[in-house]
Structures are given as structure tokens and as C-alpha cells.
Design a protein around this motif. Structure first.
Motif, PDB file in Angstrom:
ATOM      1  N   ARG A 459       0.821  -1.204   0.000  1.00 60.63           N
ATOM      2  CA  ARG A 459       0.000   0.000   0.000  1.00 60.63           C
ATOM      3  C   ARG A 459       0.859   1.261   0.000  1.00 60.63           C
ATOM      4  O   ARG A 459       0.521   2.265  -0.639  1.00 60.63           O
ATOM      5  CB  ARG A 459      -0.926   0.003   1.231  1.00 60.63           C
ATOM      6  CG  ARG A 459      -1.864  -1.198   1.303  1.00 60.63           C
ATOM      7  CD  ARG A 459      -2.823  -1.251   0.129  1.00 60.63           C
ATOM      8  NE  ARG A 459      -3.859  -0.254   0.215  1.00 60.63           N
ATOM      9  CZ  ARG A 459      -5.052  -0.442   0.766  1.00 60.63           C
ATOM     10  NH1 ARG A 459      -5.367  -1.615   1.282  1.00 60.63           N
ATOM     11  NH2 ARG A 459      -5.950   0.518   0.801  1.00 60.63           N
ATOM     12  N   GLN A 462       2.286   1.830  -3.423  1.00 56.77           N
ATOM     13  CA  GLN A 462       1.286   2.455  -4.291  1.00 56.77           C
ATOM     14  C   GLN A 462       1.295   3.966  -4.119  1.00 56.77           C
ATOM     15  O   GLN A 462       1.200   4.715  -5.100  1.00 56.77           O
ATOM     16  CB  GLN A 462      -0.104   1.893  -3.966  1.00 56.77           C
ATOM     17  CG  GLN A 462      -0.340   0.481  -4.468  1.00 56.77           C
ATOM     18  CD  GLN A 462      -1.724  -0.024  -4.103  1.00 56.77           C
ATOM     19  OE1 GLN A 462      -2.215   0.227  -3.004  1.00 56.77           O
ATOM     20  NE2 GLN A 462      -2.355  -0.744  -5.015  1.00 56.77           N
ATOM     21  N   HIS A 467       4.231   0.971  -8.657  1.00 53.25           N
ATOM     22  CA  HIS A 467       3.137   0.012  -8.696  1.00 53.25           C
ATOM     23  C   HIS A 467       3.590  -1.388  -9.085  1.00 53.25           C
ATOM     24  O   HIS A 467       2.958  -2.371  -8.691  1.00 53.25           O
ATOM     25  CB  HIS A 467       2.058   0.516  -9.659  1.00 53.25           C
ATOM     26  CG  HIS A 467       1.298   1.685  -9.125  1.00 53.25           C
ATOM     27  ND1 HIS A 467       0.232   1.554  -8.263  1.00 53.25           N
ATOM     28  CD2 HIS A 467       1.482   3.024  -9.289  1.00 53.25           C
ATOM     29  CE1 HIS A 467      -0.225   2.754  -7.948  1.00 53.25           C
ATOM     30  NE2 HIS A 467       0.508   3.658  -8.552  1.00 53.25           N
ATOM     31  N   SER A 496      -6.808  -3.866  -4.071  1.00 52.82           N
ATOM     32  CA  SER A 496      -5.579  -3.062  -4.148  1.00 52.82           C
ATOM     33  C   SER A 496      -4.735  -3.492  -5.342  1.00 52.82           C
ATOM     34  O   SER A 496      -4.142  -2.657  -6.031  1.00 52.82           O
ATOM     35  CB  SER A 496      -4.775  -3.209  -2.853  1.00 52.82           C
ATOM     36  OG  SER A 496      -5.495  -2.730  -1.751  1.00 52.82           O
ATOM     37  N   GLN A 499      -6.059  -1.949  -8.462  1.00 52.45           N
ATOM     38  CA  GLN A 499      -5.681  -0.544  -8.619  1.00 52.45           C
ATOM     39  C   GLN A 499      -4.298  -0.405  -9.229  1.00 52.45           C
ATOM     40  O   GLN A 499      -4.062   0.441 -10.093  1.00 52.45           O
ATOM     41  CB  GLN A 499      -5.750   0.153  -7.261  1.00 52.45           C
ATOM     42  CG  GLN A 499      -7.161   0.300  -6.725  1.00 52.45           C
ATOM     43  CD  GLN A 499      -7.197   0.807  -5.292  1.00 52.45           C
ATOM     44  OE1 GLN A 499      -6.426   0.366  -4.452  1.00 52.45           O
ATOM     45  NE2 GLN A 499      -8.091   1.739  -5.018  1.00 52.45           N
ATOM     46  N   SER A 500      -3.347  -1.229  -8.776  1.00 55.91           N
ATOM     47  CA  SER A 500      -1.996  -1.169  -9.356  1.00 55.91           C
ATOM     48  C   SER A 500      -1.950  -1.780 -10.746  1.00 55.91           C
ATOM     49  O   SER A 500      -1.166  -1.351 -11.592  1.00 55.91           O
ATOM     50  CB  SER A 500      -1.004  -1.888  -8.431  1.00 55.91           C
ATOM     51  OG  SER A 500      -0.739  -1.126  -7.281  1.00 55.91           O
ATOM     52  N   SER A 526     -17.811  -0.303  -5.952  1.00 53.58           N
ATOM     53  CA  SER A 526     -16.384   0.010  -5.988  1.00 53.58           C
ATOM     54  C   SER A 526     -15.741  -0.500  -7.267  1.00 53.58           C
ATOM     55  O   SER A 526     -14.842   0.137  -7.822  1.00 53.58           O
ATOM     56  CB  SER A 526     -15.686  -0.602  -4.769  1.00 53.58           C
ATOM     57  OG  SER A 526     -16.115   0.022  -3.580  1.00 53.58           O
ATOM     58  N   LEU A 530     -13.940   1.917  -9.968  1.00 54.33           N
ATOM     59  CA  LEU A 530     -12.569   1.759 -10.451  1.00 54.33           C
ATOM     60  C   LEU A 530     -12.528   1.683 -11.971  1.00 54.33           C
ATOM     61  O   LEU A 530     -11.667   2.282 -12.622  1.00 54.33           O
ATOM     62  CB  LEU A 530     -11.952   0.502  -9.829  1.00 54.33           C
ATOM     63  CG  LEU A 530     -10.468   0.284 -10.083  1.00 54.33           C
ATOM     64  CD1 LEU A 530      -9.648   1.459  -9.555  1.00 54.33           C
ATOM     65  CD2 LEU A 530      -9.998  -1.005  -9.428  1.00 54.33           C
ATOM     66  N   GLU A 704      -8.266   9.875  -3.806  1.00 56.43           N
ATOM     67  CA  GLU A 704      -7.749   8.718  -4.531  1.00 56.43           C
ATOM     68  C   GLU A 704      -8.123   8.758  -6.011  1.00 56.43           C
ATOM     69  O   GLU A 704      -7.300   8.471  -6.879  1.00 56.43           O
ATOM     70  CB  GLU A 704      -8.253   7.421  -3.891  1.00 56.43           C
ATOM     71  CG  GLU A 704      -7.704   7.162  -2.502  1.00 56.43           C
ATOM     72  CD  GLU A 704      -6.193   7.048  -2.510  1.00 56.43           C
ATOM     73  OE1 GLU A 704      -5.655   6.229  -3.268  1.00 56.43           O
ATOM     74  OE2 GLU A 704      -5.551   7.797  -1.757  1.00 56.43           O
ATOM     75  N   GLY A 705      -9.368   9.110  -6.315  1.00 52.98           N
ATOM     76  CA  GLY A 705      -9.772   9.157  -7.714  1.00 52.98           C
ATOM     77  C   GLY A 705      -9.031  10.222  -8.487  1.00 52.98           C
ATOM     78  O   GLY A 705      -8.579  10.000  -9.614  1.00 52.98           O
ATOM     79  N   PHE A 708      -5.512   9.207  -9.172  1.00 49.67           N
ATOM     80  CA  PHE A 708      -5.440   8.225 -10.241  1.00 49.67           C
ATOM     81  C   PHE A 708      -5.566   8.890 -11.610  1.00 49.67           C
ATOM     82  O   PHE A 708      -4.855   8.546 -12.556  1.00 49.67           O
ATOM     83  CB  PHE A 708      -6.542   7.189 -10.039  1.00 49.67           C
ATOM     84  CG  PHE A 708      -6.583   6.142 -11.105  1.00 49.67           C
ATOM     85  CD1 PHE A 708      -5.556   5.227 -11.224  1.00 49.67           C
ATOM     86  CD2 PHE A 708      -7.633   6.085 -11.998  1.00 49.67           C
ATOM     87  CE1 PHE A 708      -5.594   4.264 -12.216  1.00 49.67           C
ATOM     88  CE2 PHE A 708      -7.670   5.128 -12.986  1.00 49.67           C
ATOM     89  CZ  PHE A 708      -6.651   4.211 -13.099  1.00 49.67           C
TER      90      PHE A 708
END
Length: 869
Positions: A459, A462, A467, A496, A499-500, A526, A530, A704-705, A708
Motif C-alpha cells: 500500500r 502504491q 506500482h 488493491s 488498482q496497481s 467500488s 474503479l 484517490e480518484g 489516479f
């Protein structure tokens, strides 16, 4: 006497004469056990047993001592077998009961340990160790999972079946945007626009919202054209109410996993009545044990001279130990919080530490900190005690103090794993990610099979945008999970990894991770969220809108989905839809200052200055209220700051300053009255060592969004931008005193920025404070010598000071730079006649880069394209 070499020589001589003497063999085993030769001692005890049995001697001591040697060698199965046998043969021996119960406790067999400890405490009412051990068992039962309960609690639920796919219409063709981090608005496919979309600006608020709902419903139900699963949304929403997906608390901090570990302190437990009862019982018993320990007479009776490393249990205590010795070594390292077999094993500070653990589990942090501090005072060389002071500060959210105490623990013991792990988490929660990963690497080197450390590393990696390494660490964490691990953690790891996988363009890993996350109970909202962020990042804006609309539909209580969709609407330049989503997020997070700031920036860009000013001031109020709660403790700071916009004395002063005269007096009155009202307090906050606390940054629940989409490494500091744009908004509504107050703060926070200095100088000019404006404009020109408007306004300052030659020079230079600008095509005489009118006419935000503090593309995303130039 501890003359062990001489003792061994003598017993060797005795055995040379009688090699088959079981008593001599047992005695040699005891001597070798004291010397640390546990294997040889166990061999002697084994050889002695048949000889002792043949001669009719009691066997319990020999079996006990052999079991104790096995325990010290780490042969726990053999140790338990021998100790249970010894306890069966000598049921009245308290030493055997204590040793066996200690092993049960170490194996989490608390129900087996408790009656043995209770029996000893009943027969030795003055023994602090006996009562301490009973208290420890109650504490462990309340805060640790035993083997049976752990399996029941951690067993994952049955895998959810994938819902049948609904019949869908053929997917609409979509244009694929580039995969750069700057989405292009040219690519969206045409969407169904709701009734009278072109005339929506003429609708009432209720009609407009209804039209938006119809449009969202049409978009949400469009089929997806890629590998996404087109689930039945109504079925998914109904299931979320009955099955319960793994999504945590709505709008929680994305670092909640780390906060949960830190907030749990040393233990994980549920506060049901039984657990609370056990904890309170343990607290009462720790208090009783401490009273006995502090009794000097009892301690003197229990202790041996400090040079001895063993204690002997004699016949009257052990019931049938006719040879006189059950050997228990007391020079072995004992961890605080573990059972003590005899009072003489207890150390100063240990009972304070044990009681502190109970206080910590009960959430009584002040009492826990006092006990840990006392334990550290009496035993300053023990690493446990400063670490648990760090645990208390971590529970209180004081991560800076927690880091300090963890470092103190590591100074005493650089290999103390709990302090390394806890330090890494506290550094991460402070945003010190590079330092955090260094500590977590050290922790992993010490416990290379710890899935908790592997997950934490992943984490943090990240956060550092590493990543590829994060994926490897998260995969390792999955591999090292215990078979009975909770489904919550499995979901968290898979999500998680997804996400990576997006960042590293690992398509197969993304599909697998999302599929596994859904299989183990990840909420579909969720997953759609994503996927929507991925499509937004790649420029597939229509696809992003479908996914994010589904996320909003499935989780209407989650502000992050509304906010992420608002940023997409911003890219699509659908202003009203963007503001609708932001207002919806603000209803869910009414304490979120960054939401008010974002909404204000959009209103500012649209030219709606009154509403923008209201939202900026609300954000300022929230930012200052946080500092007020933390440090200042009074409402005067917030109220006085906001009151500057309508301060009647300042307004009267500004109205009385006409024609540019009286500038010095006006300036002095402004500095006295304005700063006395609130700016002095604000400057103290900004200038203090803790001034960083009084800042505005994107809310972590929403960041977080944006991170990204934009690829930003860390949330930007928006404080100067907030004060600056508040000042500009106030100036546009002719609230010049309030504008100056806000711009003063922007200037204090970001000194030397030409745009801030220029706007502040304009405010001072409008108030007649020409002597305050002139040095600011000179500062602007030192950085931007080609700024014609700064030259023009400095000419106004010189004119007010009756320095007509310098005014003429500045005006001539400005005309040369902008020969086609009609405002500059005036002579000195006209300026003298219309000084006040010209100042107020040209007070608003200037053209070009003068109007903005910096490029705001990072927050919110794509706002740069929409701001007026």
C-alpha cells in the motif's frame, strides 16, 4: 553457590563410582541444565527415569525437569507431554501447575490455563505472580483469538454466484481516446440527453433535477462494449441489502486499513459483554497483584539474592519432590505480558505495563499512558515500554509523538519488530511514505513471512507510484495468508492489486483481481467506480460516465463516486451536472472544506462571484475551525475573519478616502483596525511551527480518484489558492476590505508571488492605502518587468503621492508595452482628475496569468481548460 564447574566435577566423580545411580544422573542433568546444556540435561533425565522407577523413587521432578529442558529448546510437543505427565503425578505442585499453565497460555489454550492459575492463586494468596497470571489469562481471552474462535470468525463466507446477465441492446459504438493522463473531451459517444436538454437553463430547479435523473438512468443502463460484466443493477442493489458486501463504512478514509491497525493498539477484540467482563476482571486482579508486589515484606520473602539464576522448589511446596529440586531458570529472557512462574521472576514496572495493556484495551488511554510511563521510568532499558507509549499516541491520532516513542524503543532494541511495523504505519499516516517504506523493509527482513507487513509495503509503494513493486508485495501477502484468513482482508488485497494493475497496464491481472474481489464479496459499486476511473484516465469519457453512474446508483451514500463523476462532468463541460454532483457530495460530507473549495472554483470560473464567495468563505470557516479545535479554542478567529467582508468601520474608512488623498492616514487606520480584528491571530497561526495544520488540502476520502486521473504523487496544498480566490471574489463584489484580508493571508502563505501581490495592491488602492500598494507593485515589477498593468497602477500610486514625474515615466513605459490598450492612452492630467474612478474601474482580476496563483490542472482535474483567460 552457583559454582557450577565444581558441582559438575563432583557429580562426574560420583557417577564414575556408581554409573547406574538414577539420583546422580538426575543431579547431573540439573547441573547441566543450569549451565545451559539443555540437550545433555534432557538425555540425563531420560537415562535416570527407568533407574529411579526401579528404585521406587518419585518421578515427577525428573519428568518436569526434562519437560522444562524441551521447552527451552523449543520442543513444545515434548514439553507439554512431560509437563502434563508431571502434573498428573504431582497434582499438588504449584510450580508444575504454573509452568504447565504458562505453556497452555503460550499456545492460546486459555481455558486450560485458567483453572491451573486460579488453583495456585487460591493456595498462594500473597503471590503477586499467581494473581498476575490469572489477570493475564482474562486479558488474553478478551483480546486474543483462541484457535476455535479464530477459525469460526475468519472462515470466509460461501462464494457469491455471478448474477445472470440481463438481456441488453447492442452496445453503442465508442471512440477510444488516447491513453495519456490528460483526457480529451472530443471522444465521447452521443448520449441520450433527457427532454428539452437544450433549454435546460430555463427549467426550474426541480425540473432540471428530474431531467438529470432521467438522463442518468438512460446512460447507466447502456450496455458496456468491453470485457466488463453487465450485471443486473437492480439485482445487485437488492443483494447489497441482504448479503452485505465488503465495503467498510461509507466515505471512510482510504488509509482506514492502517488506521484500524494503529487504533487497535496491541490487540483485536470485540467489545461484547463477555469480553468487557473479562477485561474488567483482569483490571481488578492487576490492581490486587500490584498491591501485593509493592508490599516490601512479601517481596523480601519471595526474592533470592540477585546473583542466583535459579530457584529451588522444596519438598513441602512440591508435595512429593523428595530430592528437593524442581529446577526453573530465572535468567532466561521473559517478555513483559507473559506468565511468571514465581514472584521473583516479576520485574519492576512489569505489573504497570500489564495493567496498562488492560487500560488500553478498554480505551482508557490516559490511564494506560500513565502506567506505561511508570513502567518506563522504573525500567528505562526495556524496549516494550516506549513502544507502548507510541501505541497510545497512535490511538489518539498523535502520529508525530508515536514516531518519537517508536524511535526510542528502537534505540534500545534495533530489532524490535512491533516498533518497526508500528513506526512504518505511523510514518505512512503522516504522508512520509519514503521513510515508511524503509522501516517496513526492515520489519519484513525480520519477519519475512508476515503478510501484514507485505500488505503494508504494497500500500505504501502504491502511494510512491511504484506500482510494479506494489503488485509483487501484495501478491506475496496473498500467498502468505493463513487458510482461515478473513474474507475482508482477501477482498482488500485483491482490490488493491486491481488498482496497481490499472497503472501498470496489466490487463489480465486487472480482470483476475476484480473477479476475485467480487467473488469474495467486494461491493460492485467500488468495482464500477474503479472501471470508471480507468476509462476517464484513458479518455473514454462516455464509458466512464456509464460506470460511474452505476457506482452512484449502487452506492448513493458514497460521496467519492459523486465526486469522481463531477470531475468527469467537468471534462465534458457539463457545468450544471458537475455542480449537482458536487452538491450531492457536500450533503454526504458536510464538513469537507475541499468540496466547498472545488464548487467555489467552478462557480468562479463561470463568473458567479456571489455564490463562489459564499463557498470560499465556508471552506475558510472549516479550515480555521479545525485549527480552532486543535489549538486556539475560540470562535473569535473564524467569526472575526469572515466579518472583515462587511466591517462597517473599514467600509466607512474606504468611503472617506477619496481622490487618493490621505493615503498614509488611511493605511495606518486599516493596519490598526483590520489586523487587530483578526489578522494578527491568523498570522500567528501561519507563522507558528504548527502552521501547516491550518491548511486546505484535498480530502483524503476523495483524493484517490483524482490522484489516479492526474497521476499526482501527493495532494496539493490549496491554502494560498483558497485565500487568493476568496480575495478576488470579494473584490469583484466591491468588498475591498474583505478582499485585502483574504489576500493578506495568501501573501503570508505564499510570499513573493506576483499575482497575489498585484491583487493585494489593487485592494489597497481601492481603499486608498496607496503607501501599502506601491511597494507591492514594485515587487511585482521586479519579477515581471513587462507587466504593463502593474506599471499603470504604480503610476496611480505615484500620482496620489504627487510624484508626477515618476507617474509619467511609469505611464509612458506601460503605453510602450501595450500601445493599443485604450485605458493606457491617457495623460497625467486626466488621471489626476479621475484617480478614484480609474482605481475602482481596474480593480478586478487582471488579464492573463495575473489572474491565477498557479496552474490548477491537478485539482480539480481539467479545471485548467475551463478557467477564463
Amino acid at each position: 553457590l552457583a559454582w557450577l564447574d565444581n558441582a559438575l566435577s563432583d557429580i562426574q566423580s560420583a557417577l564414575a563410582g556408581e554409573p547406574e545411580n538414577g539420583v546422580y544422573l538426575q543431579l547431573r542433568g540439573i547441573v547441566q541444565e543450569r549451565m545451559g546444556d539443555f540437550y545433555e540435561a534432557a538425555m540425563d533425565f531420560t537415562a535416570a527415569l527407568p533407574l529411579l522407577k526401579a528404585s521406587g523413587c518419585a518421578l515427577s521432578e525428573c519428568i518436569f525437569n526434562r519437560g522444562y529442558c524441551h521447552r527451552l529448546m523449543g520442543n513444545h510437543a515434548e514439553a507439554l507431554r512431560d509437563l502434563e505427565d508431571a502434573q498428573h503425578k504431582a497434582p499438588a505442585s504449584n510450580a508444575i501447575k504454573m509452568t504447565l499453565a504458562s505453556m497452555y497460555m503460550a499456545k492460546k489454550r486459555y481455558d486450560d490455563a485458567l483453572p491451573l492459575f486460579q488453583a495456585v492463586a487460591a493456595s498462594q494468596r500473597s503471590s503477586a505472580a499467581a494473581i498476575n497470571n490469572v489477570a493475564l489469562v482474562y486479558y488474553m481471552k478478551a483480546t486474543k483469538e483462541d484457535d476455535v474462535d479464530a477459525l469460526a470468525a475468519r472462515r470466509p463466507p460461501p462464494a457469491l454466484k455471478v448474477a445472470d446477465k440481463p438481456a441488453t441492446s447492442k452496445a453503442q459504438p465508442q471512440q477510444q481516446g488516447s491513453k495519456s493522463t490528460h483526457p480529451s473531451p472530443e471522444g465521447p459517444a452521443p448520449t441520450q440527453q433527457g427532454p428539452d436538454h437544450a433549454d435546460r437553463s430555463k427549467m426550474s430547479e426541480e425540473q432540471r433535477r428530474q431531467a438529470r435523473k432521467e438522463e442518468d438512468a438512460a446512460i447507466m443502463n447502456e450496455a458496456l462494449s468491453d470485457d466488463d460484466e453487465d450485471d443486473n443493477l437492480d439485482m445487485l442493489k437488492a443483494r447489497s441489502m441482504t448479503v452485505g458486501y465488503k465495503k467498510g463504512t461509507a466515505n471512510e478514509d482510504p488509509k482506514q486499513w492502517a488506521l484500524s491497525v494503529v487504533n487497535s493498539g496491541a490487540s483485536h477484540f470485540s467489545l461484547d459483554p463477555a469480553h468487557l467482563g473479562w477485561l474488567r476482571t483482569s483490571l481488578e486482579l492487576f490492581n490486587k497483584a500490584m498491591a501485593l508486589y509493592l508490599n516490601d515484606a512479601e517481596r523480601t520473602f519471595a526474592c533470592l539474592p540477585s546473583n542466583q539464576d535459579t530457584h529451588a522448589i522444596h519438598e513441602e511446596e512440591a508435595a512429593d519432590a523428595w530430592s528437593g529440586y524442581l529446577l526453573i531458570l530465572t535468567n532466561q529472557v521473559r517478555v513483559p505480558g507473559s506468565a511468571a512462574i514465581h514472584d521473583r521472576e516479576l520485574e519492576d514496572g512489569e505489573l504497570h505495563y500489564n495493567r496498562g495493556l488492560a487500560y488500553l484495551a478498554l480505551g482508557m488511554l490516559l490511564e494506560a499512558e500513565e502506567d506505561f510511563a511508570e513502567a518506563l521510568r522504573t525500567a528505562p532499558s526495556h524496549a516494550h515500554y516506549p513502544h507502548y507509549r507510541a501505541v497510545v499516541h497512535g490511538r489518539k491520532g498523535e502520529f508525530k509523538e508515536a514516531v518519537k516513542w517508536n524511535l526510542s524503543a528502537l534505540a534500545l532494541n534495533p530489532h524490535y519488530f512491533p516498533a518497526l511495523y508500528h513506526l512504518g504505519l505511523c510514518l505512512y499516516l503522516q504522508g512520509r511514505n519514503a521513510e515508511s517504506i524503509a522501516q517496513l523493509d526492515l520489519a519484513l527482513a525480520m519477519q519475512p513471512r508476515s503478510s501484514e507487513v507485505m500488505e503494508a509495503r504494497g500500500r505504501v509503494l502504491q502511494e510512491l507510484d511504484r506500482h510494479t513493486e506494489a503488485l509483487m508485495s501484495l501478491q506475496d501477502a496473498l500467498w502468505h495468508l493463513s487458510p482461515e484468513e478473513s474474507s475482508d482482508r482477501i477482498v482488500r488485497l485483491h482490490f488493491s492489486m486491481a488498482q496497481s494493475a490499472i497503472i501498470t497496464h496489466s490487463s489480465e491481472m486487472l480482470r483476475t483481481s476484480l473477479s476475485q474481489a467480487k467473488l469474495h464479496g467486494q461491493d460492485p459499486a467500488s468495482v464500477y467506480g474503479l472501471r470508471g476511473l480507468l476509462a476517464h484516465r484513458e479518455g473514454r469519457l462516455h464509458h466512464a460516465r456509464v460506470c460511474l453512474s452505476r457506482a452512484v446508483f449502487l452506492a448513493p451514500e458514497e460521496a467519492r463516486f459523486l465526486f469522481d463523476r463531477s470531475q468527469l462532468m467537468l471534462d465534458l463541460q457539463e457545468w450544471e451536472a458537475c455542480l449537482d454532483d458536487l452538491r450531492g457530495a457536500m450533503e454526504l460530507l458536510p464538513d469537507c472544506a475541499s468540496l466547498y473549495y472545488t464548487c467555489a472554483m467552478i462557480l468562479y470560473a463561470k463568473g458567479n462571484m456571489l455564490q463562489a464567495q459564499e463557498n470560499f468563505e465556508k471552506a475558510v470557516e472549516m479550515v480555521l475551525a479545525q485549527e480552532q479545535k486543535r489549538k486556539l479554542g475560540g470562535a473569535r478567529l473564524v467569526n472575526a475573519t469572515l466579518a472583515l467582508a462587511s466591517n462597517s468601520h473599514l467600509s466607512q474608512m474606504a468611503r472617506s478616502s477619496q481622490g487618493g488623498t490621505g493615503g498614509t492616514e488611511s493605511k495606518e487606520r486599516w493596519m490598526r483596525m483590520g489586523q487587530a480584528a483578526s489578522l494578527g491571530d491568523l498570522k500567528k497561526v501561519m507563522a507558528s511551527g504548527d502552521g501547516a495544520e491550518c491548511t486546505l488540502r484535498p480530502d483524503p476520502r476523495l483524493w484517490e480518484g483524482t490522484k489516479f486521473i492526474t497521476g499526482a504523487a501527493s495532494p496539493p496544498d490549496l491554502t494560498a489558492s483558497l485565500w487568493y480566490h476568496l480575495g478576488c471574489a470579494r473584490a469583484s463584489t466591491h468588498s475591498y476590505e474583505g478582499a485585502a484580508a483574504a489576500l493578506e493571508q495568501a501573501h503570508a502563505y505564499l510570499p513573493g508571488h506576483p499575482a497575489i501581490m498585484h491583487e493585494l495592491a489593487k485592494a489597497y488602492l481601492a481603499m486608498g492605502c496607496v503607501e501599502a500598494a506601491e511597494p507591492l507593485l514594485t515587487g511585482v515589477l521586479s519579477i515581471q518587468p513587462g507587466n504593463a498593468w502593474a506599471l499603470f497602477r504604480r503610476a496611480l500610486c505615484h500620482m496620489a503621492a504627487k510624484d508626477y514625474d515618476r507617474a509619467a515615466d511609469d505611464l509612458s513605459s506601460a503605453k510602450a508595452m501595450l500601445p493599443d490598450e485604450p485605458v493606457l492612452a491617457v495623460d497625467v492630467k486626466l488621471i489626476r482628475a479621475k484617480w478614484s474612478e480609474m482605481v475602482r474601474q481596474h480593480l478586478g482580476p487582471g488579464p492573463g496569468s495575473e489572474a491565477f496563483v498557479w496552474d490548477l490542472a491537478q485539482w480539480p482535474p481539467a479545471l485548467q481548460k475551463s478557467l477564463p483567460r
